[in-house]
Design a protein around this motif. Structure first.
Motif: not given
Length: 372
Positions: A61-62, A101-109, A48-55, A86-94
């Motif tokens: 990057t995107t 704290s990954w709920l902050s990704l949509p704030v960036f998008t 889970r940590a590996l996939w989270a770091g990759l995401l 792509v950035t939107t899809a990654l933010g929603i996935t996270g």
């Protein structure tokens, strides 16, 4: 709010360098320290940590690539929207899969939506991001306070960047309109100088040539005096010819050029332009007169009409050329013809044509008909 203050996309007229834009946006990415901390402290472990770091790495990057692809608030390239998707899809996935704290990704998008999308679509993206934050928070059992704070960030940052983009876009259009108006004013001044030069200097030189010719006839008994007078006459006529050539250069403006200029100035003023030209090429006198009419009519639309659409039609046939300029602005109220259209009417009448101008339907209509 400090997140927004640290993000800089640059002005559309300055076109900041790629390094400068990426440096400005990278400062805002410091808030991703919380998702990174969850991986570093072992809050997320194993696969889970590996996939989270990759995401997270791909998301950053995107995100940066989306910013780099859009050169300004008004310029995009073909990669901007795919990268944004792509950035939107990654933010929603996270947000939905990992939570916390990954709920902050949509704030960036939502920041990207504000500067990269038209206002209506940006609002749709804002609403979607808000729904993802709330849904992800409820799904993973986040505290109500965290969900409310993140939701407020989505709304405030989204509205802020939508407003900033609108302001920058309007400023850009205003500068374009000012540039076009300055160009039209310079052309008007050039034509005024040419007209005055022709009327004043041309008249004086013609009078000198005429008087010299008369003096030469009176001095037939004195060859030397007659020769000098003829030299004066020749110099005057040559100067008159040069003045006319200079005036012709100042006053030359083709119809095609004026139509292109009309498209540009109307677009800069936010007016949708439709131009239609039918018939064979016009003779030079009629073309110059209609070109003048296009300039006057376009200036009238930009300055007074407050129109959303303007249609320009030029037809040539049966020995006549007709120009019609119609807009959907505020032409239905009281109307008084200004100096520009009055002068145009005098020129059209002098060429044997006819001009009508006034309210028509929802807007204003200018019609010029000249013999061709």
């Amino acid at each position: 709010m400090s997140f927004a203050e640290r993000i800089s996309f640059g002005r559309e007229d300055e076109r900041p360098s790629l390094a400068r834009r990426l440096l400005g946006i990278s400062v805002g990415l410091v808030y991703l320290v919380f998702p990174v901390a969850e991986i570093a402290t072992g809050a997320i472990t194993g696969t889970r940590a590996l996939w989270a770091g990759l995401l997270l790495a791909v998301f950053v990057t995107t995100f940066l690539a989306t910013v780099a692809s859009a050169r300004s608030f008004v310029e995009r390239n073909r990669w901007t929207y795919p990268l944004l998707a792509v950035t939107t899809a990654l933010g929603i996935t996270g947000a939905l899969v990992i939570g916390g704290s990954w709920l902050s990704l949509p704030v960036f998008t939502v920041v990207l939506y504000g500067f990269a999308l038209p206002p209506a679509w940006a609002l749709v993206g804002l609403a979607t991001s808000l729904a993802v934050v709330v849904g992800g928070g409820l799904l993973h059992g986040s505290s109500p306070e965290s969900i409310i704070i993140l939701g407020l960030q989505v709304v405030t940052l989204g509205i802020l960047f939508i407003s900033v983009r609108n302001t920058r876009t309007l400023a850009f259009k205003l500068r374009r309109a000012q540039d076009e108006m300055a160009r039209l004013a310079a052309a008007e001044e050039r034509l005024r100088i040419a007209r005055d030069l022709h009327d004043l200097l041309g008249h004086s030189l013609s009078l000198i040539a005429l008087k010299s010719e008369l003096a030469g006839r009176l001095a037939e008994g004195s060859p030397e005096v007659r020769r000098e007078v003829m030299d004066i006459e020749n110099v005057a006529r040559k100067a008159l010819s040069e003045v006319r050539e200079a005036v012709t250069g100042y006053r030359r403006h083709g119809l095609a050029e004026e139509l292109d200029g009309a498209r540009s100035v109307l677009a800069a003023a936010g007016v949708r332009a439709r131009v239609q030209v039918t018939g064979t090429p016009l003779p030079e006198p009629a073309e110059s007169l209609l070109a003048w009419a296009v300039r006057e009519g376009t200036t009238n639309v930009v300055r007074h009409a407050r129109a959303a659409c303007c249609e320009i039609r030029v037809t040539h046939g049966d020995g006549h050329a007709i120009l019609e300029i119609m807009d959907d602005g505020r032409g239905a109220g009281p109307y008084r013809m200004g100096n520009g259209l009055s002068g145009l009417g005098e020129r059209v009448a002098g060429a044997g044509g006819a001009m009508t101008a006034g309210p028509a339907g929802r807007g204003f209509r200018l019609r010029v008909e000249v013999p061709a």
